[in-house]
Design an enzyme around this catalytic site. Sequence first.
Site, PDB file in Angstrom:
ATOM      1  N   ASP A  31     -16.153 -29.884  13.526  1.00 12.87           N
ATOM      2  CA  ASP A  31     -14.929 -28.939  13.742  1.00 12.87           C
ATOM      3  C   ASP A  31     -15.351 -28.701  15.239  1.00 12.87           C
ATOM      4  O   ASP A  31     -14.369 -27.586  15.648  1.00 12.87           O
ATOM      5  CB  ASP A  31     -15.568 -27.531  12.938  1.00 12.87           C
TER       6      ASP A  31
HETATM    7  C1  BGC Z   1     -18.206 -23.510  12.702  1.00 11.13           C
HETATM    8  C2  BGC Z   1     -18.244 -24.787  11.663  1.00 11.13           C
HETATM    9  C3  BGC Z   1     -17.468 -24.670  10.643  1.00 11.13           C
HETATM   10  C4  BGC Z   1     -16.012 -23.979  11.114  1.00 11.13           C
HETATM   11  C5  BGC Z   1     -14.989 -23.734  10.597  1.00 11.13           C
HETATM   12  C6  BGC Z   1     -17.069 -22.686  13.067  1.00 11.13           C
HETATM   13  O1  BGC Z   1     -17.315 -21.904  14.055  1.00 11.13           O
HETATM   14  O2  BGC Z   1     -18.584 -23.319  13.433  1.00 11.13           O
HETATM   15  O3  BGC Z   1     -19.560 -24.747  11.617  1.00 11.13           O
HETATM   16  O4  BGC Z   1     -16.691 -26.419  10.407  1.00 11.13           O
HETATM   17  O5  BGC Z   1     -15.664 -23.168  12.225  1.00 11.13           O
HETATM   18  O6  BGC Z   1     -13.396 -22.903  10.855  1.00 11.13           O
HETATM   19  C1  NOJ Z   2     -19.219 -26.680   8.705  1.00 11.90           C
HETATM   20  C2  NOJ Z   2     -17.673 -26.998   8.110  1.00 11.90           C
HETATM   21  O1  NOJ Z   2     -16.972 -27.252   6.986  1.00 11.90           O
HETATM   22  C3  NOJ Z   2     -17.808 -28.701   7.821  1.00 11.90           C
HETATM   23  O2  NOJ Z   2     -16.165 -28.871   7.555  1.00 11.90           O
HETATM   24  C4  NOJ Z   2     -17.582 -29.459   9.475  1.00 11.90           C
HETATM   25  O3  NOJ Z   2     -17.614 -30.781   8.846  1.00 11.90           O
HETATM   26  C5  NOJ Z   2     -19.465 -28.330   9.595  1.00 11.90           C
HETATM   27  N1  NOJ Z   2     -19.183 -27.440   9.621  1.00 11.90           N
HETATM   28  C6  NOJ Z   2     -19.628 -29.412  11.542  1.00 11.90           C
HETATM   29  O4  NOJ Z   2     -18.866 -28.016  12.063  1.00 11.90           O
END
Ligand code: BGC
Ligand code: NOJ
Length: 814
Positions: free
Chosen positions: A487
């Site tokens: 993400d």
């Molecule tokens: C986090 C990710 C997450 C995303 C979701 C980010 O701040 O680092 O792990 O998937 O937020 O919105």
């Molecule tokens: C947490 C999110 O829930 C997931 O969808 C994503 O793939 C990982 N973070 C990596 O950013």
Amino acid sequence: MRLGHFDDQAREYVITRPDTPLPWVNYLGSEAYFGIISNTAGGYSFYRDARLRRLTRHRYNNAPLDNGGRYLYVRDDAGGEYWSPTWQPTRRSLENYSCRHGLNYTTIQSTYKGVTVRTRYFVPLGETLEVWQAEITNGRTQAASLSLFSAIEFCLWDALDDATNYQRNYSTGQVEIVEGVIYHKTEYRERRDHFAYFACSEPLAGYDTQREAFLGPYRGWSEPAAVERGESGNSLAHGWQPVGSHHVRLTLAPGETRTVIFVLGYHENPKDDKFDPPGSQTVNKRTVKPLIARHLQPATVEAAFQGLREYWRGLLDNLQVQTPDPHTDRMVNVWNAYQCMITFNMSRSASYFESGIGRGMGFRDSNQDLLGFVHMIPDRARERILDLAATHLETGGAYHQYQPLTKRGNNDIGGNFNDDPLWLILGVSAYIKETGDWSILDERVPYDNQPGSETPLYEHLQRCVRYTLDRLGPHGLPLIGRADWNDCLNLNCFSDTPGQSFQTTTNKDGKVAESVFIAGLFVLAAKELADVADRRGPAGEARRYRDAASRMEATTLQQGWDGDWFRRAYDDSGQPVGSKECEEGKIFIEPQGICIMAGIGVGDGRALKSLDSVKEHLATPHGIVLQQPAYSRYYLQLGEISSYPPGYKENAGIFCHTNPWIMIAEAIAGRGDAAYDYYMRINPSAREAVSELHRCEPYVYAQMIAGRDAATHGEAKNSWLTGTAAWNYVAITQWILGIRPTLDGLQIAPVLPGAWPGFSATRRFRGVTCHITVERTGPGNSVELTVDGVPQTGDVVSVPGDGRTDVKVRARVS
Ligand code: BGC
Ligand code: NOJ
């Protein structure tokens, strides 16, 4: 240093001191009513949706962090001294403190000045309520006159509004108190047909429902005035902060034990029968009273608890293993499976790190979670798939998440994550492999929940493939869109404005930046769908998917290979990400895992090269970091990934979700020792010995362990709600132990560590219990199989057609 221990027999983790480095929590409920409970009884409860139907309040980022919960206070009425038997919130020094977190229940016990209180918290199956069963024993040589106070703080339903909209909320709170039951009915007078209730099995000496009356001015939960005085205020909340507190007086003879039951629940009334008498403003309680009365009976509660134990035994019995390693056994047999069920229920919505107001059910998250629970609850997995698919869009794209209460896609969180649709294919194929239920493909499912738009689920899958193929970039690789699995790799964002959401800001048209990860995922998904299409699709379709997969494979090898590993992406100016050419972020874990899982480079030595590079550049004793070198500054063209300080989260943290992909890749490459070594590095039970450093619960995976660039290398964060649960479960059970559902039957293809003589397992599969014994007779990974003594060709156990429900499977690995 250990702060507790596993009780493997009881399937409990026993915490032996209350001041754990972080709250060590557990979940209550597994159907519609849920609670989070910490080892000091902190936490909150909600019905279905932690944002929209929050029953009790949680204060974010509080000090101490774990504050507010399901509290009891005991007061010695002789001298006036009082304490909390769960340590918080009074924090007196307790004797014999223990918190036993079990499967959807928690029991906290302690002794103070000869009085022992043991409280068990759980949610009975089929009910929308929680029970607190408090057993109070007077261990003194003299009679004890005690007061017992309960305390919760109600949330005014919408947790976000509750936490922010004070100008309104300080005036809306309403309760009723009837026959000792506290009914919380804020907004019931207008559009809500639901209320909460809090009841106690004993006659009350008093009660409180207004927070300030209970606590007293300028006091917190650690020194409520009512408890100090030994007398409730019998307060009636009008506005401000409604709470629920019962006061019970108990006189216990020496050695006497009394049980006091509290019930906190959620109830809905029919719209046209919500007031009693009709036309009044009084809550109709006829519908709930019998329910409350029943659950205040010790016999009902005990039976409900046994029912819960049985339920979990049944779920976990679907796969039980006996290996040479206790960490593997307890994670596979109990805790990892349990965590998979929790991620099924919660996705990423509510934990001690996910607020319950930010996110609902993630499209990619829930599809991946499914891999870890489908064998335990196939019917609910089916329902989940159909719910997810109903948030699929006609374009083949998908809402990134939906709200559990409404099951409607939620755009606030952003869209156009170009990997999303492909995960649906993996979810559906995992479901069919487990169940053999092909009928799911014919289920008619709408797009964006729009009535009239329904097509068979199969067509949804076809559109998922199309979605990728219609969105290829300059190198012929899939365009990344907002982001892919990561993400935080935001290649079309270019945000230079503080506070802008990386999830929803787009400053580029998205026609250039490409993802090698999605390419790998596409190859994996297209091959899966081809296998499905062999039996289900129109003539020629399977071949078309295989062709598309091999074209993408060729493109990946040509455009996505960096010499020693797979590249990660191309950015908006066509520059590689995750390449030797980069100054930082030269190698990423994700494409190494996913490409090899898709079979890319497996035949030509590149897979091994890539895995050797992972070992050389990314592996640490605490797990494999996401990329190296970490980004030392913010890169406009890369986005959120470079917003984290080096070593944390996606910026070179050990993002545990991705580690099992490498375990699986190592298993595919035939290297059992390497696969298992990586498995053990992040196995929570194995890390129990370094609890002081790890800090999170030793019974569940955390999303992240700080990487080697971080000041706190080895420290875990964000426990419980992570795709790590499902993927580790898949890696150990399906790839290392090798018990793998396929369309044709149950494959037994272990890739074990060299030192293991074998293992045994019981696996229920499509109505048949397979008693599996695996014996190593040589150094390799070839398998010879017998089923009930009959030698098989190949390594797949097919479901016997003759009605046998138990089979003995023997595998020799050499
Ligand atoms: C986090 C990710 C997450 C995303 C979701 C980010 O701040 O680092 O792990 O998937 O937020 O919105
Ligand atoms: C947490 C999110 O829930 C997931 O969808 C994503 O793939 C990982 N973070 C990596 O950013």
